[in-house]
Design a protein around this motif. Structure first.
Motif, PDB file in Angstrom:
ATOM      1  N   THR B  41       0.483  -1.042   0.061  1.00  0.00           N
ATOM      2  CA  THR B  41      -0.026   0.202  -0.324  1.00  0.00           C
ATOM      3  C   THR B  41       0.454   1.190  -0.150  1.00  0.00           C
ATOM      4  OG1 THR B  41      -1.532  -1.191   1.101  1.00  0.00           O
ATOM      5  CG2 THR B  41      -2.008   0.960   1.443  1.00  0.00           C
ATOM      6  N   ASP B 171      -4.961  -1.464  -5.301  1.00  0.00           N
ATOM      7  CA  ASP B 171      -5.000  -1.437  -3.896  1.00  0.00           C
ATOM      8  C   ASP B 171      -5.976  -2.732  -3.071  1.00  0.00           C
ATOM      9  OD1 ASP B 171      -4.034  -2.087  -1.192  1.00  0.00           O
ATOM     10  OD2 ASP B 171      -3.565   0.195  -1.409  1.00  0.00           O
ATOM     11  N   GLU B 172      -5.717  -3.987  -3.488  1.00  0.00           N
ATOM     12  CA  GLU B 172      -6.283  -4.618  -2.724  1.00  0.00           C
ATOM     13  C   GLU B 172      -8.013  -5.202  -2.973  1.00  0.00           C
ATOM     14  OE1 GLU B 172      -5.568  -6.725   0.607  1.00  0.00           O
ATOM     15  OE2 GLU B 172      -3.485  -6.303   0.311  1.00  0.00           O
TER      16      GLU B 172
HETATM   17 MG   LIG Z   1      -2.282  -2.540   1.706  1.00  0.00          MG
END
Ligand SMILES: [Mg+2]
Ligand SMILES: Nc1ncnc2c1ncn2[C@@H]1O[C@H](COP(=O)(O)OP(=O)(O)O)[C@@H](O)[C@H]1O
Lengths: 272, 316
Positions: B41, B171-172
């Motif tokens: 991240t 991000d995910e």
């Molecule tokens: Mg993360």
């Protein structure tokens, strides 16, 4: 739909009564509230004069109605002006942060500590007492109150992930403030405005009572109260009626504000 | 084209991202994998200029020709959405609960692209269509709580696409979604990257999703890129001990049951990612590595063919 809190309902009814009376007075009062009729002074309540007449024979009910209009108008203008300036400053402080935030909030602290009455006396000394002086003085005391509420609420919103997402989508501070922060702080600001409304009505009455606000013949509950003071033994009802009006209006807005706070409090919202 | 050289993010306690070098060309689809806390991240945030206030970013990050390390918020604002955009993990939290989703997507179009409301509406509707939102006109007027998680994530992808970015960092994006929905969002991202020749940095700990949607991949551990290469090659022939551990830890049929049908314990990498302050100065994986050597914890391994590991260094 859950039940609305009792304070909200009572508050709404009282506020409705005051506002409706103020609005009605624009188009209709039983008598012209300035109409003198010395021969009919101190008339008791009767079908002719519902709440009797005062020391100059003016119809008390008509005066109370017209005074409601002034009270509401002063409170509305003052809270609106003070609120707009305060909220803008609070949002600005929150959006920019750092030194700007410190300066704005220290200024708010200082003006918060500055006695409003002193400010009103200064204004009245310079410009002469009038309802405008009352409006300006009350607006002034509202600025720091709203600046604080707006900043505190806005700072919370700035930590939200949707603000982060908006930033990632290229939106700047001011666009985010307008599109995301302001709409999300509306609830606490409205609650505060309602409570400030109550304080403003009380403040207008106090300033007019002290002769710093409404000047004759402009009707005002505060001024009616001060005029009736010397006649307390002769005609106590002349002080009681405007006093009751002040109580009803202040209580109404306070209860409404409390009720709105209960309804919009996020902890309660989650339960519903 | 986006080029990071020795990009680092320091966070008081230590480096969450250490000397990352990365070249992203238009249309590249790059997967980023690694356990939680490996700096995925933070790398994404560094590439969009949104690291936390306490973070110090160093090294170099070039967006086309603009150097962005040390750039102020104003310069970043111009680059965001146009050159780099980002989609986050939690689609519910990333949408303003009191705004209609259509308005959320229209705003940047009006502010950034200077479109009129009517044009912005047209454009936002076509974006909704592009990201596969059925009946866009109706969705447009709805609030986030009225639509499903998958639809919300599609709205956020549309939001990220408003200014036609050169790179989309996801991000995910599927972690909060059901497997089924996740699969379709993954496919959507890969399709968008292909159709728009937009680069995609797909951060995920779902190796299957990375296998399906990316061509290249990075494996991160402790802020380092420990291995990089073609996705298929890394997954079929992992070289770094950390990648090997990560791959053997994924649930697969042969991992789940013993030959006699009993449930197997899923192999895991022993230990956990240490906090930033406790990361070894040398190879970040030292301390958990099954093939550790004496110098690993103190000496930084050099890169060899996309991998940093003393064992592989010694072998060549
Ligand atoms: Mg993360
Ligand atoms: N705001 C922050 N302040 C301090 N440390 C942070 C912050 N955010 C993340 N970290 C640390 O940075 C490291 C990398 O985190 P992150 O990039 O979120 O990992 P990942 O996305 O791979 O799970 C972790 O050790 C985490 O504890």
């Amino acid at each position: 739909m859950t039940r609305l809190p009792v304070n909200l309902m009572i508050g709404a009814v009282l506020v409705g009564l005051v506002v409706a009376t103020a609005a009605l007075s624009l188009v209709w009062t039983p008598y012209d509230h300035t109409l003198l009729n010395i021969r009919d002074k101190f008339a008791p309540a009767s079908p002719v004069h519902w709440l009797g007449t005062d020391q100059l024979g003016r119809d008390v009910f008509s005066q109370l109605m017209a005074a409601a209009r002034n009270s509401v108008a002063v409170a509305l203008t003052a809270v609106f002006i003070g609120g707009s300036i305060g909220v803008s400053l609070g949002l600005l402080a929150s959006a920019i942060g750092g030194l700007v935030e410190d300066i704005v909030m220290r200024l708010a602290d200082i003006s918060f500590a500055f006695p409003a009455l002193l400010f009103a006396i200064m204004l009245a000394a310079v410009f002469g007492p009038s309802l405008t002086v009352a409006v300006v003085a009350i607006a002034f005391i509202n600025i720091p109150v709203f600046a604080r509420v707006a900043r505190a609420s806005a700072n919370q919103i700035w930590t939200r992930e949707y603000v982060f997402a908006a930033r990632a989508a290229g939106m700047g501070r001011f666009a985010i403030t307008r599109d995301h922060v302001l709409p999300n702080i509306a609830a606490p600001v409205i609650v505060q405005a309602t409570i400030e409304f109550a304080i403003a009505i009380l403040a207008e009455a106090a300033l007019s009572y002290l002769g710093l606000g409404a000047q004759p013949p402009a009707p005002s509950w505060g001024r009616m109260l001060s005029e009736a003071q010397t006649l307390m033994y002769l005609a106590p009802q002349l002080a009681i009626y405007p006093g009751l009006c002040i109580v009803v209006a202040v209580l109404g807005f306070s209860l409404l504000g409390d009720g709105l706070r209960d309804v919009t409090d996020p902890r309660l919202v989650r339960e519903r | 084209m986006i080029k990071a050289s020795k990009l680092s993010v320091s966070l008081g306690a230590g480096q969450a991202v250490r000397d990352v070098s990365l070249l992203v060309r238009p249309g590249d689809r790059i997967g980023v994998v690694g356990e939680s806390g490996c700096g995925k991240t933070m790398l994404g945030l560094a590439m969009i200029g949104m690291t936390p206030a306490a973070a110090k970013v160093s090294g170099s990050l070039r967006l086309d020709n603009a150097e962005m390390v040390g750039a102020d918020e104003k310069s970043w604002q111009v680059q965001r959405a146009r050159r780099v955009a980002m989609v986050f993990q939690e689609p519910m939290a990333a949408l303003n609960p009191i705004k209609r989703v259509g308005d959320t997507v229209m705003e940047p179009l009006i502010i950034h692209m200077g479109l009129s409301r009517a044009q912005a509406r047209e454009c936002a509707l076509s974006l909704f269509e592009e990201v596969g939102i059925p009946d866009p006109e109706a969705r447009f007027r709805q609030f986030p709580h009225e639509i499903s998680g998958g639809q919300r994530q599609r709205v956020l992808i549309a939001l990220a696409l408003t200014c036609d970015p050169g790179l989309l960092i996801a991000d995910e994006p599927t972690t909060a979604l059901d497997a089924n929905v996740a699969l379709r969002i993954t496919e959507l991202l890969a399709r968008l990257a292909r159709d728009r020749t937009m680069a995609l940095l797909f951060i995920s700990h779902d190796l299957a999703a990375v296998a399906r949607s990316t061509e290249d991949m990075l494996v991160m551990y402790g802020g380092d890129i420990v291995e990089r290469g073609k996705t298929a090659a890394v997954l079929s022939d992992p070289r770094h001990p950390y990648t090997q551990g990560l791959l053997s830890a994924r649930p697969r049929p042969e991992n789940v049951r013993e030959t006699d049908g009993r449930r197997k314990r899923l192999p895991t990498i022993p230990g956990a990612v240490p906090p930033l302050a406790d990361l070894p100065a040398g190879c970040r994986f030292a301390g958990r590595c099954p093939v550790e050597m004496s110098q690993c914890a103190t000496v930084r391994p050099a890169e060899r063919e996309g991998t940093i590991c003393h064992q592989l260094e010694a072998a060549t």
